[in-house]
Design a protein around this motif. Structure first.
Motif, short mmCIF file in Angstrom:
data_model
loop_
_atom_site.label_atom_id
_atom_site.label_comp_id
_atom_site.label_asym_id
_atom_site.label_seq_id
_atom_site.Cartn_x
_atom_site.Cartn_y
_atom_site.Cartn_z
N ILE A 29 10.11 -3.97 -15.53
CA ILE A 29 9.27 -5.12 -15.79
C ILE A 29 7.84 -4.74 -15.43
N ALA A 30 6.88 -5.17 -16.24
CA ALA A 30 5.50 -4.73 -16.09
C ALA A 30 4.96 -4.91 -14.68
N ALA A 31 5.30 -6.03 -14.03
CA ALA A 31 4.78 -6.31 -12.69
C ALA A 31 5.30 -5.32 -11.65
N LEU A 32 6.44 -4.68 -11.91
CA LEU A 32 7.06 -3.76 -10.95
C LEU A 32 7.04 -2.31 -11.42
N ALA A 33 6.57 -2.06 -12.62
CA ALA A 33 6.69 -0.73 -13.22
C ALA A 33 5.96 0.34 -12.41
N HIS A 34 4.78 -0.01 -11.84
CA HIS A 34 4.03 0.97 -11.06
C HIS A 34 4.83 1.40 -9.83
N HIS A 35 5.44 0.43 -9.15
CA HIS A 35 6.24 0.75 -7.96
C HIS A 35 7.49 1.55 -8.35
N ALA A 36 8.08 1.21 -9.48
CA ALA A 36 9.26 1.95 -9.95
C ALA A 36 8.89 3.41 -10.22
N GLN A 37 7.73 3.63 -10.84
CA GLN A 37 7.31 5.00 -11.12
C GLN A 37 7.05 5.77 -9.82
N GLN A 38 6.48 5.11 -8.83
CA GLN A 38 6.24 5.75 -7.54
C GLN A 38 7.56 6.14 -6.87
N CYS A 39 8.57 5.27 -6.98
CA CYS A 39 9.88 5.59 -6.42
C CYS A 39 10.48 6.83 -7.08
N THR A 40 10.36 6.90 -8.40
CA THR A 40 10.86 8.07 -9.13
C THR A 40 10.13 9.33 -8.69
N ALA A 41 8.80 9.22 -8.54
CA ALA A 41 8.00 10.37 -8.10
C ALA A 41 8.40 10.83 -6.70
N ASN A 42 8.72 9.88 -5.82
CA ASN A 42 9.13 10.24 -4.45
C ASN A 42 10.44 11.00 -4.45
N VAL A 43 11.38 10.59 -5.31
CA VAL A 43 12.65 11.30 -5.40
C VAL A 43 12.42 12.72 -5.92
N LEU A 44 11.56 12.86 -6.90
CA LEU A 44 11.25 14.19 -7.44
C LEU A 44 10.63 15.08 -6.37
N ARG A 45 9.79 14.50 -5.53
CA ARG A 45 9.20 15.29 -4.43
C ARG A 45 10.28 15.75 -3.46
N LEU A 46 11.25 14.87 -3.18
CA LEU A 46 12.31 15.21 -2.22
C LEU A 46 13.17 16.36 -2.72
N VAL A 47 13.33 16.49 -4.04
CA VAL A 47 14.14 17.60 -4.57
C VAL A 47 13.27 18.82 -4.88
N GLY A 48 12.00 18.76 -4.48
CA GLY A 48 11.12 19.91 -4.62
C GLY A 48 10.42 20.03 -5.95
N ALA A 49 10.33 18.95 -6.71
CA ALA A 49 9.68 18.99 -8.02
C ALA A 49 8.74 17.79 -8.18
N PRO A 50 7.67 17.73 -7.40
CA PRO A 50 6.73 16.60 -7.53
C PRO A 50 6.07 16.60 -8.91
N PRO A 51 5.87 15.42 -9.51
CA PRO A 51 5.24 15.36 -10.83
C PRO A 51 3.85 15.97 -10.83
N ALA A 52 3.44 16.46 -12.00
CA ALA A 52 2.10 17.02 -12.15
C ALA A 52 1.11 15.88 -12.37
N PRO A 53 0.18 15.62 -11.44
CA PRO A 53 -0.75 14.47 -11.57
C PRO A 53 -1.50 14.42 -12.89
N PRO A 54 -2.01 15.54 -13.42
CA PRO A 54 -2.76 15.43 -14.69
C PRO A 54 -1.92 14.92 -15.86
N LYS A 55 -0.60 15.08 -15.77
CA LYS A 55 0.27 14.67 -16.87
C LYS A 55 0.97 13.34 -16.61
N THR A 56 0.66 12.71 -15.48
CA THR A 56 1.26 11.41 -15.18
C THR A 56 0.56 10.31 -15.96
N LEU A 57 1.35 9.50 -16.68
CA LEU A 57 0.82 8.37 -17.43
C LEU A 57 1.33 7.10 -16.79
#
Length: 523
Positions: A217-245
């Motif tokens: 949902i649009a109101a929560l989408a930013h927080h959802a994306q941050q949660c996904t990014a945090n999981v990726l960091r924990l497995v050693g693959a943080p997202p590339a900031p220039p390619k984050t939309l």
């Protein structure tokens, strides 16, 4: 040892300086160790106990140059046995997630809403039930996927050094692009991250290799994306900031333009090909129209572009003209000339890419009641071919049954076969909408066919047989003009109510006993 000796005697490729620079850039990022001489590698692993791959450079359509490690030549691929297949997603995962969101939310807000139609439910949707898509890209792709320590001896790249003018070797810690096992190996990482994100955090995430998607949902989408990014960091693959939309209702994902902004208004998610993709198809066809030359290399490129774009258009109409492209792609004669008939096919392909409507998927309300069609055909050597079908339309008071005997002028144009049941069954896919276009107009259609080959061709919108290929292409063009969305299924012959119509026609006793509205079809 023989491979090493052969390499040391070989001359470098003309791109050796580019390969050297790109490899040194990867060393600076910490992806590899080196350069080492062959003596140093023998000292570390012992002679004959390590294996290298030479590199070459490919230039992608976007102009980007990429190093590819030739594991075919290095024989690593020959020693690879894959015990699993890739698990990933397609573009349709987005409307599936949105539909689940809407159903779950409205079931709480308004019990009983699952029985409402789209038209009834849209005015009742809560104003905050809008959606957004967030996209992340894993950095460095394969290089971010570690290799087991004792496998490093086979994960070595051979590069010609312009400084010492000799072959040197780099030991890589991540997967090499060109290994058969690298594809499956890398895909485990985003699959694990997505599984954790869904099950532990409850975020609707998905991944197609290194392209990670978050839907919320649009109101929560930013927080959802941050949660996904945090999981990726924990497995050693943080997202590339220039390619984050950051989340938006309109994003390009997997080569398609996806729009979730119309959910509140129309109850649909729209998927369409990118403007750049459509432009490239038109550009290719325009160039061929001028030169009348179409070599196999360009045919291969256009076939890939058109096939991908066609998957985001209404039905299967985007597959038209792909037969000629495939034939030209694998033509060993070297012929590049394009005749009038072939040119007409290409121009038709360009017209479809430009004018065919995008794929729309309903995500609000219970599905429309479909029009159900059963079709069948009979063939016996020396006897006329008979086709029959019955139509169960939700808006009609009675079932429509029709039968037709195909004339020899029609069947004479088919490819000669021992049995003609395959094209006969496929022919029904054209005859039914031709005789009853009103049954298909703006409808969802569920169509049952008891011939597996014909059902398969209708599903794909293409066939290896030229005559059936043209038949199903015409059918899908008819569906496009009628605005029909057709889903084909196989059914056992004993469960096909059209079986009698294809044998004894309108005189079939079982059919007559049903009280259907029966008539003779036209072709």
């Amino acid at each position: 040892e023989e491979a090493l000796e052969e390499l040391l005697r070989a001359k470098p490729s003309r791109d050796f300086e580019v390969i050297w620079e790109m490899t040194m850039e990867e060393k600076e990022k910490g992806f590899c160790r080196g350069p080492f001489s062959s003596n140093q590698m023998n000292s570390k692993f012992e002679p004959g106990q390590w294996r290298f791959v030479p590199r070459f450079v490919v230039t992608q359509p976007c102009g980007k140059r990429r190093c590819v490690d030739d594991a075919l030549r290095g024989l690593q691929n020959a020693a690879t046995l894959l015990m699993e297949t890739i698990y990933t997603i397609g573009i349709d995962v987005i409307p599936q997630i949105v539909a689940l969101f809407v159903a779950e939310v409205m079931a709480v807000v308004m019990p009983g809403s699952e029985r409402m139609t789209r038209e009834e439910l849209i005015p009742l949707l809560t104003e905050w039930l809008t959606f957004a898509l967030g996209l992340d890209d894993l950095p460095d792709a394969y290089r971010g996927c570690p290799v087991v320590e004792h496998h490093l001896r086979a994960n070595i790249v051979a590069v010609w050094s312009p400084l010492s003018e000799q072959w040197v070797f780099f030991e890589f810690m991540g997967c090499l692009f060109g290994f058969t096992a690298a594809v499956v190996g890398f895909n485990r990482l985003p699959t694990l991250a997505v599984a954790v994100t869904r099950r532990v955090i409850g975020v609707a995430a998905a991944a197609y290799f290194d392209d990670v998607l978050t839907v919320d949902i649009a109101a929560l989408a930013h927080h959802a994306q941050q949660c996904t990014a945090n999981v990726l960091r924990l497995v050693g693959a943080p997202p590339a900031p220039p390619k984050t939309l950051t989340p938006a209702y309109h994003r390009v994902y997997l080569g398609a333009v996806v729009d979730v902004g119309a959910v509140m208004d129309t109850g649909e998610v729209i998927c369409s090909p990118k403007y750049h993709t459509v432009h490239r198809i038109i550009e290719h066809v325009s160039e061929v129209a001028v030169s009348r030359s179409f070599p196999f290399g360009r045919a291969s490129k256009l076939r890939g572009i058109a096939g991908w774009a066609g998957s985001h258009l209404h039905g299967k109409c985007g597959r038209l003209a792909l037969r000629f492209l495939k034939d030209r792609q694998y033509d060993k004669s070297g012929c590049a000339y394009v005749g009038d008939a072939q040119m007409e096919e290409l121009q038709h392909l360009a017209s479809l890419a430009l004018h065919a409507p995008p794929k729309s998927v309903q995500v609000v309300g219970r599905p429309r009641q479909p029009c159900v069609v059963y079709s069948d055909a009979s063939f016996e050597p020396g006897k006329p071919i008979i086709c029959g079908w019955c139509i169960y339309h939700p808006g009609w008071s009675n079932v429509i049954g029709q039968s037709i005997q195909l004339d020899t002028d029609t069947t004479a144009r088919w490819v000669a076969r021992t049995t003609e049941i395959f094209p006969a069954e496929a022919c029904c896919v054209v005859l039914v909408p031709f005789n009853h276009p009103e049954a298909f107009r703006d409808m969802d259609v569920l169509w049952f066919i008891d011939n597996e080959a014909a059902a398969s061709a209708a599903i794909r919108g293409a066939s290896g047989s030229p005559d059936v290929d043209r038949i199903v292409q015409i059918a899908h063009m008819m569906f496009l003009k009628l605005g029909a969305r057709v889903w084909f299924e196989w059914v056992d012959s004993d469960a096909n109510p059209a079986d009698g119509l294809s044998r004894d026609g309108l005189l079939d006793a079982w059919t007559v006993a049903q009280g259907w509205s029966l008539s003779q079809a036209t072709a």
